[in-house]
Design a protein around this motif. Sequence first.
Motif, PDB file in Angstrom:
ATOM      1  N   TRP A 108      -0.378 -19.114 -12.407  1.00 13.01           N
ATOM      2  CA  TRP A 108      -0.884 -17.751 -12.281  1.00 13.01           C
ATOM      3  C   TRP A 108      -0.727 -17.236 -10.855  1.00 13.01           C
ATOM      4  O   TRP A 108      -0.323 -16.094 -10.634  1.00 13.01           O
ATOM      5  CB  TRP A 108      -2.345 -17.677 -12.729  1.00 13.01           C
ATOM      6  N   GLY A 109      -1.054 -18.090  -9.885  1.00 18.73           N
ATOM      7  CA  GLY A 109      -0.950 -17.698  -8.481  1.00 18.73           C
ATOM      8  C   GLY A 109       0.470 -17.306  -8.105  1.00 18.73           C
ATOM      9  O   GLY A 109       0.687 -16.351  -7.349  1.00 18.73           O
ATOM     10  N   THR A 110       1.426 -18.009  -8.665  1.00 18.49           N
ATOM     11  CA  THR A 110       2.831 -17.695  -8.389  1.00 18.49           C
ATOM     12  C   THR A 110       3.201 -16.315  -8.925  1.00 18.49           C
ATOM     13  O   THR A 110       3.787 -15.492  -8.224  1.00 18.49           O
ATOM     14  CB  THR A 110       3.739 -18.758  -9.042  1.00 18.49           C
ATOM     15  N   GLU A 111       2.802 -16.049 -10.158  1.00 12.62           N
ATOM     16  CA  GLU A 111       3.064 -14.739 -10.764  1.00 12.62           C
ATOM     17  C   GLU A 111       2.332 -13.634 -10.015  1.00 12.62           C
ATOM     18  O   GLU A 111       2.874 -12.552  -9.798  1.00 12.62           O
ATOM     19  CB  GLU A 111       2.605 -14.735 -12.237  1.00 12.62           C
ATOM     20  N   HIS A 112       1.109 -13.936  -9.658  1.00 13.87           N
ATOM     21  CA  HIS A 112       0.280 -12.933  -8.989  1.00 13.87           C
ATOM     22  C   HIS A 112       0.896 -12.515  -7.657  1.00 13.87           C
ATOM     23  O   HIS A 112       0.977 -11.327  -7.346  1.00 13.87           O
ATOM     24  CB  HIS A 112      -1.124 -13.486  -8.772  1.00 13.87           C
ATOM     25  N   ARG A 113       1.346 -13.490  -6.898  1.00 15.21           N
ATOM     26  CA  ARG A 113       1.958 -13.160  -5.610  1.00 15.21           C
ATOM     27  C   ARG A 113       3.179 -12.269  -5.823  1.00 15.21           C
ATOM     28  O   ARG A 113       3.396 -11.294  -5.103  1.00 15.21           O
ATOM     29  CB  ARG A 113       2.356 -14.437  -4.875  1.00 15.21           C
ATOM     30  N   GLN A 114       3.943 -12.613  -6.836  1.00 17.57           N
ATOM     31  CA  GLN A 114       5.128 -11.817  -7.148  1.00 17.57           C
ATOM     32  C   GLN A 114       4.726 -10.371  -7.466  1.00 17.57           C
ATOM     33  O   GLN A 114       5.349  -9.423  -7.000  1.00 17.57           O
ATOM     34  CB  GLN A 114       5.855 -12.445  -8.351  1.00 17.57           C
ATOM     35  N   ARG A 115       3.672 -10.234  -8.232  1.00 13.48           N
ATOM     36  CA  ARG A 115       3.196  -8.912  -8.632  1.00 13.48           C
ATOM     37  C   ARG A 115       2.764  -8.089  -7.419  1.00 13.48           C
ATOM     38  O   ARG A 115       3.067  -6.906  -7.308  1.00 13.48           O
ATOM     39  CB  ARG A 115       2.009  -9.084  -9.579  1.00 13.48           C
ATOM     40  N   ILE A 116       2.044  -8.747  -6.508  1.00  9.49           N
ATOM     41  CA  ILE A 116       1.594  -8.067  -5.298  1.00  9.49           C
ATOM     42  C   ILE A 116       2.783  -7.596  -4.475  1.00  9.49           C
ATOM     43  O   ILE A 116       2.852  -6.442  -4.035  1.00  9.49           O
ATOM     44  CB  ILE A 116       0.716  -9.014  -4.436  1.00  9.49           C
ATOM     45  N   VAL A 117       3.722  -8.489  -4.284  1.00 13.41           N
ATOM     46  CA  VAL A 117       4.908  -8.158  -3.488  1.00 13.41           C
ATOM     47  C   VAL A 117       5.620  -6.950  -4.084  1.00 13.41           C
ATOM     48  O   VAL A 117       5.998  -6.015  -3.385  1.00 13.41           O
ATOM     49  CB  VAL A 117       5.870  -9.363  -3.420  1.00 13.41           C
ATOM     50  N   GLU A 118       5.761  -6.959  -5.407  1.00 10.28           N
ATOM     51  CA  GLU A 118       6.482  -5.858  -6.053  1.00 10.28           C
ATOM     52  C   GLU A 118       5.724  -4.538  -5.954  1.00 10.28           C
ATOM     53  O   GLU A 118       6.316  -3.489  -5.760  1.00 10.28           O
ATOM     54  CB  GLU A 118       6.739  -6.195  -7.524  1.00 10.28           C
ATOM     55  N   SER A 119       4.391  -4.600  -6.087  1.00 10.86           N
ATOM     56  CA  SER A 119       3.623  -3.354  -6.006  1.00 10.86           C
ATOM     57  C   SER A 119       3.670  -2.799  -4.586  1.00 10.86           C
ATOM     58  O   SER A 119       3.669  -1.592  -4.376  1.00 10.86           O
ATOM     59  CB  SER A 119       2.177  -3.593  -6.444  1.00 10.86           C
ATOM     60  N   ARG A 120       3.717  -3.690  -3.595  1.00  4.54           N
ATOM     61  CA  ARG A 120       3.845  -3.255  -2.206  1.00  4.54           C
ATOM     62  C   ARG A 120       5.144  -2.493  -2.003  1.00  4.54           C
ATOM     63  O   ARG A 120       5.204  -1.485  -1.351  1.00  4.54           O
ATOM     64  CB  ARG A 120       3.852  -4.474  -1.256  1.00  4.54           C
ATOM     65  N   ARG A 121       6.203  -3.012  -2.630  1.00  6.03           N
ATOM     66  CA  ARG A 121       7.529  -2.436  -2.460  1.00  6.03           C
ATOM     67  C   ARG A 121       7.577  -0.989  -2.941  1.00  6.03           C
ATOM     68  O   ARG A 121       8.265  -0.160  -2.368  1.00  6.03           O
ATOM     69  CB  ARG A 121       8.539  -3.263  -3.266  1.00  6.03           C
ATOM     70  N   SER A 122       6.828  -0.712  -4.013  1.00  2.76           N
ATOM     71  CA  SER A 122       6.928   0.622  -4.604  1.00  2.76           C
ATOM     72  C   SER A 122       5.932   1.609  -4.001  1.00  2.76           C
ATOM     73  O   SER A 122       5.888   2.768  -4.397  1.00  2.76           O
ATOM     74  CB  SER A 122       6.696   0.526  -6.114  1.00  2.76           C
ATOM     75  N   GLU A 123       5.165   1.141  -3.031  1.00  4.82           N
ATOM     76  CA  GLU A 123       4.194   2.033  -2.402  1.00  4.82           C
ATOM     77  C   GLU A 123       4.775   2.673  -1.156  1.00  4.82           C
ATOM     78  O   GLU A 123       5.663   2.127  -0.525  1.00  4.82           O
ATOM     79  CB  GLU A 123       2.945   1.240  -1.993  1.00  4.82           C
ATOM     80  N   PRO A 124       4.232   3.857  -0.788  1.00  6.01           N
ATOM     81  CA  PRO A 124       4.634   4.444   0.488  1.00  6.01           C
ATOM     82  C   PRO A 124       4.207   3.524   1.621  1.00  6.01           C
ATOM     83  O   PRO A 124       3.153   2.890   1.570  1.00  6.01           O
ATOM     84  CB  PRO A 124       3.850   5.769   0.535  1.00  6.01           C
ATOM     85  N   VAL A 125       5.036   3.445   2.627  1.00  6.39           N
ATOM     86  CA  VAL A 125       4.749   2.535   3.724  1.00  6.39           C
ATOM     87  C   VAL A 125       3.629   3.083   4.599  1.00  6.39           C
ATOM     88  O   VAL A 125       3.696   4.218   5.055  1.00  6.39           O
ATOM     89  CB  VAL A 125       5.998   2.328   4.596  1.00  6.39           C
ATOM     90  N   ALA A 126       2.620   2.299   4.779  1.00  6.42           N
ATOM     91  CA  ALA A 126       1.529   2.693   5.660  1.00  6.42           C
ATOM     92  C   ALA A 126       1.783   2.138   7.046  1.00  6.42           C
ATOM     93  O   ALA A 126       1.983   0.938   7.214  1.00  6.42           O
ATOM     94  CB  ALA A 126       0.198   2.191   5.119  1.00  6.42           C
ATOM     95  N   VAL A 127       1.827   3.043   8.047  1.00  2.00           N
ATOM     96  CA  VAL A 127       2.031   2.582   9.418  1.00  2.00           C
ATOM     97  C   VAL A 127       0.725   2.727  10.184  1.00  2.00           C
ATOM     98  O   VAL A 127       0.175   1.773  10.643  1.00  2.00           O
ATOM     99  CB  VAL A 127       3.097   3.425  10.141  1.00  2.00           C
TER     100      VAL A 127
END
Lengths: 127, 127
Positions: A108-127
Amino acid sequence: MMIQYKTKPTAEACLASINAVRDALYVLNGKWKMPLIIALVNGPKRFKDIQRSLQDITPKVLSKELRDLEMNEFVERKVFDTVPVTVLYELTPYADTLGPILEALRAWGTEHRQRIVESRRSEPVAV
Amino acid sequence: MMIQYKTKPTAEACLASINAVRDALYVLNGKWKMPLIIALVNGPKRFKDIQRSLQDITPKVLSKELRDLEMNEFVERKVFDTVPVTVLYELTPYADTLGPILEALRAWGTEHRQRIVESRRSEPVAV
DNA sequence: CAGTATCCCGCTGGATACTG
DNA sequence: CAGTATCCAGCGGGATACTG
């Protein structure tokens, strides 16, 4: 449905599940116990080697966690009369019964990390 | 062997497992989150009903745990415009992916409790 | 190497009381 | 009912230094 019941789930069955999970969490609580057990899966290790495996665990905390795991019969401590002394920590057969839990968490942890990474990618970049 | 590897386990695979489990524990930490999720497995519940299911959780703690679970997209909060207001908490499909973890913990916890009870029975009684 | 000794901070989480 | 407000104790757990 998350948990498969043979019969229609009753409030009692639900309560029993809750209590069983609480029992399990009681001995596996904290940040380190399960990672520590995994660190010993491939065979016994020395104190310093465990510390390296777990990266940033301090000796005080590691010492305490190992004592907890010993008390719950997950780990056996073996002292060898060398100079300087050598100490090995080894999983007991009882620790092996944790296999399904650890494997489920790992998967689950492996999938979850993948999910987080992907959701980050599709978000506007916060600086 | 606790975790089945396709190939001979390397130090890297072990480290990956440790980190995956740490990722999982990061969002499932604490005493209440997993029991709380189980309490919602049979369908949505109201605040007060969850409190009853979890026995001695205080409203402050329950409120915080529910917010955490909402943030991690395990739970959805639904407000109904009744008088007084009705609030339902419901598991998301993502929470369903925790099924194997919860089932493993439930099964192990059940066995573990049995083991403790039996070991108590064979010990001298401490008064 | 294999830990222990101190110090300390922050968070968890319980008790109690109160609000819309 | 569905929470929030306050207060507070305990402990998990990190930093640093030290010992046999």
